[in-house]
Scaffold this motif. Structure first.
Motif, mmCIF file in Angstrom:
data_model
loop_
_atom_site.group_PDB
_atom_site.id
_atom_site.type_symbol
_atom_site.label_atom_id
_atom_site.label_comp_id
_atom_site.label_asym_id
_atom_site.label_seq_id
_atom_site.Cartn_x
_atom_site.Cartn_y
_atom_site.Cartn_z
ATOM 1 N N GLN A 176 0.826 -1.209 0.000
ATOM 2 C CA GLN A 176 0.000 0.000 0.000
ATOM 3 C C GLN A 176 0.862 1.262 0.000
ATOM 4 N N GLN A 177 2.041 1.199 0.613
ATOM 5 C CA GLN A 177 2.932 2.354 0.606
ATOM 6 C C GLN A 177 3.425 2.650 -0.805
ATOM 7 N N GLU A 178 3.764 1.594 -1.556
ATOM 8 C CA GLU A 178 4.185 1.825 -2.943
ATOM 9 C C GLU A 178 3.032 2.359 -3.780
ATOM 10 N N MET A 179 1.829 1.871 -3.534
ATOM 11 C CA MET A 179 0.675 2.389 -4.270
ATOM 12 C C MET A 179 0.450 3.861 -3.941
ATOM 13 N N LEU A 180 0.727 4.241 -2.692
ATOM 14 C CA LEU A 180 0.604 5.647 -2.309
ATOM 15 C C LEU A 180 1.650 6.493 -3.025
ATOM 16 N N GLU A 181 2.869 5.984 -3.143
ATOM 17 C CA GLU A 181 3.909 6.714 -3.853
ATOM 18 C C GLU A 181 3.548 6.889 -5.324
ATOM 19 N N ARG A 182 2.969 5.846 -5.915
ATOM 20 C CA ARG A 182 2.525 5.968 -7.312
ATOM 21 C C ARG A 182 1.377 6.967 -7.436
ATOM 22 N N ALA A 183 0.531 7.005 -6.421
ATOM 23 C CA ALA A 183 -0.563 7.972 -6.433
ATOM 24 C C ALA A 183 -0.022 9.397 -6.400
ATOM 25 N N MET A 184 1.003 9.636 -5.566
ATOM 26 C CA MET A 184 1.592 10.973 -5.489
ATOM 27 C C MET A 184 2.261 11.353 -6.797
ATOM 28 N N GLU A 185 2.888 10.374 -7.453
ATOM 29 C CA GLU A 185 3.478 10.640 -8.763
ATOM 30 C C GLU A 185 2.403 11.033 -9.771
ATOM 31 N N ARG A 186 1.281 10.348 -9.722
ATOM 32 C CA ARG A 186 0.191 10.661 -10.650
ATOM 33 C C ARG A 186 -0.370 12.056 -10.371
ATOM 34 N N ILE A 187 -0.539 12.380 -9.084
ATOM 35 C CA ILE A 187 -1.124 13.671 -8.711
ATOM 36 C C ILE A 187 -0.229 14.825 -9.140
ATOM 37 N N THR A 188 1.103 14.637 -9.024
ATOM 38 C CA THR A 188 2.047 15.722 -9.334
ATOM 39 C C THR A 188 2.578 15.657 -10.758
ATOM 40 N N SER A 189 2.039 14.773 -11.575
ATOM 41 C CA SER A 189 2.557 14.594 -12.939
ATOM 42 C C SER A 189 2.189 15.742 -13.871
ATOM 43 N N GLY A 190 1.174 16.500 -13.524
ATOM 44 C CA GLY A 190 0.710 17.567 -14.399
ATOM 45 C C GLY A 190 -0.209 17.084 -15.504
ATOM 46 N N GLU A 191 -0.545 15.797 -15.489
ATOM 47 C CA GLU A 191 -1.391 15.230 -16.548
ATOM 48 C C GLU A 191 -2.863 15.160 -16.159
ATOM 49 N N ILE A 192 -3.192 15.552 -14.938
ATOM 50 C CA ILE A 192 -4.576 15.470 -14.469
ATOM 51 C C ILE A 192 -5.256 16.826 -14.633
ATOM 52 N N ASP A 193 -6.418 16.810 -15.252
ATOM 53 C CA ASP A 193 -7.258 18.003 -15.331
ATOM 54 C C ASP A 193 -8.175 17.973 -14.103
ATOM 55 N N PHE A 194 -7.743 18.616 -13.022
ATOM 56 C CA PHE A 194 -8.442 18.478 -11.748
ATOM 57 C C PHE A 194 -9.889 18.951 -11.780
ATOM 58 N N PRO A 195 -10.221 20.074 -12.427
ATOM 59 C CA PRO A 195 -11.647 20.463 -12.478
ATOM 60 C C PRO A 195 -12.521 19.407 -13.152
ATOM 61 N N ILE A 196 -12.028 18.809 -14.244
ATOM 62 C CA ILE A 196 -12.798 17.771 -14.934
ATOM 63 C C ILE A 196 -12.926 16.532 -14.056
ATOM 64 N N LEU A 197 -11.832 16.147 -13.406
ATOM 65 C CA LEU A 197 -11.869 14.974 -12.523
ATOM 66 C C LEU A 197 -12.826 15.212 -11.361
ATOM 67 N N LEU A 198 -12.787 16.401 -10.779
ATOM 68 C CA LEU A 198 -13.689 16.728 -9.677
ATOM 69 C C LEU A 198 -15.141 16.665 -10.131
ATOM 70 N N ARG A 199 -15.406 17.191 -11.311
ATOM 71 C CA ARG A 199 -16.772 17.137 -11.838
ATOM 72 C C ARG A 199 -17.227 15.703 -12.033
ATOM 73 N N ASP A 200 -16.349 14.882 -12.615
ATOM 74 C CA ASP A 200 -16.711 13.482 -12.867
ATOM 75 C C ASP A 200 -16.963 12.731 -11.556
ATOM 76 N N LYS A 201 -16.135 12.990 -10.559
ATOM 77 C CA LYS A 201 -16.295 12.289 -9.288
ATOM 78 C C LYS A 201 -17.558 12.743 -8.555
ATOM 79 N N LEU A 202 -17.829 14.029 -8.593
ATOM 80 C CA LEU A 202 -19.057 14.521 -7.979
ATOM 81 C C LEU A 202 -20.286 13.970 -8.700
ATOM 82 N N THR A 203 -20.187 13.834 -10.027
ATOM 83 C CA THR A 203 -21.305 13.267 -10.790
ATOM 84 C C THR A 203 -21.560 11.828 -10.372
ATOM 85 N N THR A 204 -20.493 11.058 -10.205
ATOM 86 C CA THR A 204 -20.635 9.674 -9.759
ATOM 87 C C THR A 204 -21.193 9.605 -8.346
#
Length: 484
Positions: free
Chosen positions: A349-377
């Motif tokens: 789980q620690q390695e999965m957390l490190e991969r999550a942090m890499e994904r979050i800081t990668s600059g490839e996530i459109d956070f407003p779109i992701l937030l909208r999609d998650k709120l919709t779900t």
């Protein structure tokens, strides 16, 4: 001193109104996302039906009250029990996916002291709580196919009684009756009872925590030293049970601290209030922590390894852009690759957390779109239960429309309830419902999201909706809404 007390009370009302405003915005966001995602017809129908349904609820609640409170509660309980049991006895479905995981582990826990293949429980410890609870029932009654559904139906009745009790104490008997009736007919909650899932259990326990808080609040300024300790102990044990079943205990604790420290800030000027709530909170935290620690020790003993203390996988999934933060095969395969025998569950789980942090800081996530999609779900619909039950439901689309129509109607009425709470300056323990709504929504924006994860919000929304319906009635008679 009087001016300082008045300023503190005004500050508390301000923070109380802020929580109600945030809940109002979340409820309206759910409605707007429902319309945006193609459920405009169901949303319109749900909102338009609020007026006749509200009128009917008021009439029924008044008629039921004429029976006397004892007979009325008995009638409401029997009606809820019959309706929930009729559904689970009529609609049966074999456990699949997550539900099969719960069922299989429950049978193993019932059959042997140390189970086989416990790594999945070590990775996701919250599964243990419900599986352990179900294993006790299996030892008593056997692995009957209807064991979990019937238990869920009975838990739903318990939740309805607790919801009635909370609403009655805060808003009056008729509001309690209206809340119980809404809970009884809630289509998605009724359908979910047919599955082997933990939602009915931890939601009932959550309502138990709020019921204890509500009862204690009414006596907090007149009680001695024993009652705060006993109430805190009961609330702490119930909350620990919640956390062992679904990791949302921290949301309730944070909400309680915010409610006491901001909304009820003026109360700390009074020695009795300060002593009572300090003892209640201290005993709650200690009992919650001790039972949680014992639960983790029991889990480690039953599976033969230490459980993970982080949820890296859920965070990784929660920031998966393409899936909208929902479960997906890509992240699941990543977990399978990382989960090797030479690593502990915590290391995985620690390695999965490190991969999550890499994904979050990668600059490839459109956070407003992701937030909208998650709120919709999370808030945009309530029809996931019909999809899970598609193998036994003939009219799946119509059931989805029914669930969504009820959901949007409840969101609309809950929004009205928030408006009444803002106007009344409501600051009592019902504010914990507001804070839980906000906290759970915020938490889901950080981790894996699914439609059924808003299950425990249903009683909160129903409480607010019933308060709106009956508050309007009281307002028509010149009584200030939501003042109890």
């Amino acid at each position: 001193m009087a001016q300082k007390k008045q300023r503190l009370e005004q500050a508390g009302r301000f923070f109380g109104r802020c929580t109600a405003v945030l809940c109002l915005l979340l409820a309206l966001t759910g409605l707007a996302l429902g319309v945006w995602s193609g459920h405009g017809v169901e949303a319109a129908a749900g909102v338009l039906l609020c007026l006749p349904v509200g009128w009917l609820l008021r009439k029924l609640s008044k008629e039921i009250r004429r029976l006397g409170e004892g007979k009325a509660l008995l009638l409401l309980t029997v009606l809820c029990l019959i309706w929930k049991l009729v559904w689970v006895l009529w609609a049966t479905v074999p456990p699949e996916s997550d539900y099969k995981t719960f069922w299989d582990y429950a049978q193993q826990l019932a059959a042997r002291d140390v189970i086989w293949g416990g790594r999945y429980l070590a990775l996701f410890p919250h599964i243990f709580g419900y599986a352990w609870f179900l294993s006790g029932l299996i030892r008593m009654f056997g692995a009957l196919p209807l064991l979990a559904p019937v238990t869920n139906a009975l838990l739903s009745v318990c939740a309805g009684v607790l919801l009635f009790s909370i609403a009655k104490k805060r808003f009056g008997f008729e509001t309690g009756a209206a809340a119980f009736l809404l809970w009884t007919v809630c289509p998605s909650q009724t359908i979910y009872n047919m599955f082997v899932l933990s939602e009915p259990l931890y939601t009932t326990l959550l309502l138990g925590v709020l019921a204890v808080m509500t009862a204690f609040e009414d006596k907090a300024e007149q009680c001695g030293r024993v009652r705060p300790a006993v109430s805190g102990l009961v609330a702490g044990l119930l909350l620990a049970g919640v956390n062992l079943t679904r990791p949302v205990g921290a949301i309730v604790l944070i909400g309680l601290v915010l409610w006491l420290g901001l909304v009820r800030i003026d109360g700390w000027k009074h020695p009795i209030f300060r002593r009572s709530w300090a003892v209640f909170l201290a005993v709650l935290v200690v009992s919650y922590g001790v039972l949680g620690m014992l639960g983790r020790q029991e889990l480690a003993r039953r599976i033969g390894e230490e459980p993970a203390s982080t949820t890296g996988f859920n965070i990784l999934v929660g920031f998966h852009q393409e899936s909208g933060g929902k479960w997906n095969w890509e992240d699941s395969n990543t977990l399978d690759a990382v989960n090797t025998p030479d690593r502990s569950a915590q290391e995985v789980q620690q390695e999965m957390l490190e991969r999550a942090m890499e994904r979050i800081t990668s600059g490839e996530i459109d956070f407003p779109i992701l937030l909208r999609d998650k709120l919709t779900t999370f808030l945009g619909s309530d029809d996931a239960c019909a999809g899970y039950a598609s193998s036994v439901i003939r009219h799946e689309e119509q059931i989805k429309q029914l669930c969504n129509g009820f959901w949007y109607g409840i969101l609309f009425l809950a929004a009205a309830g928030c408006v009444l709470g803002i106007r009344a300056g409501e600051r009592r323990s019902v504010q914990m419902g507001y804070l839980y709504f906000i906290g759970l929504t915020m938490a889901q924006m950080l981790v894996e999201v699914a439609g059924r994860y808003h299950y425990s919000l249903l009683p909160v929304l129903i409480l607010l909706a019933a308060g709106a319906v009956m508050g309007t009635e009281r307002g028509a008679h010149g009584v200030r809404s939501l003042q109890g």
